[in-house]
Design a protein around this motif. Structure first.
Motif, PDB file in Angstrom:
ATOM      1  N   LYS A 126       0.998   7.384   6.627  1.00 36.13           N
ATOM      2  CA  LYS A 126       0.700   6.911   5.269  1.00 36.13           C
ATOM      3  C   LYS A 126      -0.445   5.903   5.257  1.00 36.13           C
ATOM      4  O   LYS A 126      -1.171   5.768   4.257  1.00 36.13           O
ATOM      5  CB  LYS A 126       1.950   6.312   4.643  1.00 36.13           C
ATOM      6  N   LEU A 127      -0.650   5.180   6.354  1.00 37.98           N
ATOM      7  CA  LEU A 127      -1.705   4.167   6.416  1.00 37.98           C
ATOM      8  C   LEU A 127      -3.066   4.757   6.783  1.00 37.98           C
ATOM      9  O   LEU A 127      -4.082   4.063   6.719  1.00 37.98           O
ATOM     10  CB  LEU A 127      -1.335   3.077   7.421  1.00 37.98           C
ATOM     11  N   LEU A 128      -3.096   6.023   7.182  1.00 37.08           N
ATOM     12  CA  LEU A 128      -4.373   6.648   7.547  1.00 37.08           C
ATOM     13  C   LEU A 128      -5.367   6.639   6.388  1.00 37.08           C
ATOM     14  O   LEU A 128      -6.589   6.671   6.594  1.00 37.08           O
ATOM     15  CB  LEU A 128      -4.139   8.090   8.016  1.00 37.08           C
ATOM     16  N   THR A 129      -4.844   6.579   5.175  1.00 41.70           N
ATOM     17  CA  THR A 129      -5.718   6.521   4.003  1.00 41.70           C
ATOM     18  C   THR A 129      -6.468   5.201   3.934  1.00 41.70           C
ATOM     19  O   THR A 129      -7.589   5.132   3.401  1.00 41.70           O
ATOM     20  CB  THR A 129      -4.878   6.695   2.713  1.00 41.70           C
ATOM     21  N   TYR A 130      -5.883   4.147   4.508  1.00 42.35           N
ATOM     22  CA  TYR A 130      -6.439   2.807   4.361  1.00 42.35           C
ATOM     23  C   TYR A 130      -6.989   2.226   5.664  1.00 42.35           C
ATOM     24  O   TYR A 130      -7.885   1.380   5.639  1.00 42.35           O
ATOM     25  CB  TYR A 130      -5.365   1.844   3.834  1.00 42.35           C
ATOM     26  N   LEU A 131      -6.473   2.673   6.805  1.00 46.99           N
ATOM     27  CA  LEU A 131      -6.820   2.055   8.079  1.00 46.99           C
ATOM     28  C   LEU A 131      -7.358   3.084   9.063  1.00 46.99           C
ATOM     29  O   LEU A 131      -7.042   4.279   8.979  1.00 46.99           O
ATOM     30  CB  LEU A 131      -5.592   1.363   8.694  1.00 46.99           C
ATOM     31  N   SER A 132      -8.148   2.585  10.000  1.00 44.07           N
ATOM     32  CA  SER A 132      -8.677   3.449  11.055  1.00 44.07           C
ATOM     33  C   SER A 132      -7.772   3.372  12.279  1.00 44.07           C
ATOM     34  O   SER A 132      -7.569   2.303  12.850  1.00 44.07           O
ATOM     35  CB  SER A 132     -10.093   2.991  11.425  1.00 44.07           C
TER      36      SER A 132
ATOM     37  N   MET B 118       0.821  -1.221   0.000  1.00 42.69           N
ATOM     38  CA  MET B 118       0.000   0.000   0.000  1.00 42.69           C
ATOM     39  C   MET B 118       0.851   1.266   0.000  1.00 42.69           C
ATOM     40  O   MET B 118       0.493   2.265  -0.609  1.00 42.69           O
ATOM     41  CB  MET B 118      -0.969   0.046   1.189  1.00 42.69           C
ATOM     42  N   ILE B 119       1.968   1.243   0.700  1.00 35.35           N
ATOM     43  CA  ILE B 119       2.787   2.445   0.855  1.00 35.35           C
ATOM     44  C   ILE B 119       3.821   2.570  -0.253  1.00 35.35           C
ATOM     45  O   ILE B 119       4.090   3.643  -0.771  1.00 35.35           O
ATOM     46  CB  ILE B 119       3.482   2.448   2.236  1.00 35.35           C
TER      47      ILE B 119
END
Length: 243
Positions: free
Chosen positions: A111-117, A90-91
């Motif tokens: 960077k994961l905030l787009t995909y994960l809560s 993802m990154i």
């Protein structure tokens, strides 16, 4: 007869002083004040930074399990390449050399905030190890589970120095940023605690040099011969004066 007795006592005294002189080289931290507690600020610790060829463990936790098969995903064994980068799902590629693991974890979280809560990321160096060689009880490579280890802790892992080891001539070998350093260290002095090399880095090598008595402690026959030779020397001096 009194003359010979005096000579014998003189020789015995010289042997005793020689033994005392050897003992003075053994204790650690000799200039520490042992009569009262003392304190000092720790100013020489720097956090471990990631280098090329490190292997990183990345642990990701999230409140959004639908993004993964499980709410906890562990990504193991990411090798930092020659460009100082790792490649994550993802990154994509992420520059990590020169950064601490906590900083890299924070960057991944963002960077994961787009995909994960509410992602939480922990990064750890899997291949953090040091080697202790030379005149210690257990020379070996030692894995370091956390990111903080001192030279004294490393020597403790190796079972401490043997009695024949040189406390004032320990060599630290360090490779970092494509360069190799050879650093002499003296643990007989408390100044070791202020050394910029007191805290070890990944792949550090510690070599403990034995002193000249090492052979004598290993070879029992040599020790016996030395004692007999000393006794014969004393007897020869006395007999020479008698005759």
């Amino acid at each position: 007869m009194y003359k010979y007795r005096s000579q014998f006592l003189l020789i015995a005294g010289l042997l005793f002083l020689s033994a005392c002189s050897s003992y003075n080289k053994i204790p650690y931290f000799q200039n520490i004040n042992r009569s009262a507690p003392t304190r000092e600020n720790i100013s020489n610790f720097t956090a471990l930074t990631i280098q090329n060829s490190d292997i990183l463990d990345v642990s990701v936790n999230s409140l959004n399990p639908l993004a993964y098969n499980d709410s906890t995903t562990r990504i193991k064994g990411y090798l930092v390449d020659h460009n100082g980068e790792i490649k994550l799902p993802m990154i994509g590629k992420l520059k990590v050399t020169g950064l601490t693991t906590s900083v890299v974890g924070e960057q991944i979280e963002q960077k994961l905030l787009t995909y994960l809560s509410e992602p939480t990321v922990n990064v750890r160096i899997l291949n953090f190890k040091i080697a202790v060689l030379g005149d210690v009880l257990k020379p070996d490579n030692y894995q370091v589970l956390n990111e903080r280890i001192t030279i004294m802790e490393a020597l403790s892992l190796a079972g401490d120095l043997n009695i024949t080891a040189k406390r004032n001539n320990i060599i630290l070998i360090r490779e970092i940023d494509g360069k190799r350093e050879y650093i002499p260290m003296d643990i007989s002095s408390s100044k070791i605690f202020q050394s910029p090399y007191y805290y070890l880095k990944n792949n550090d090598v510690i070599y403990v040099q034995p002193d000249k008595t090492k052979y004598a402690t290993v070879d029992g026959s040599y020790r016996t011969f030395s004692l007999v030779l000393s006794a014969l020397s004393i007897a020869a001096i006395i007999l020479t004066n008698v005759l």
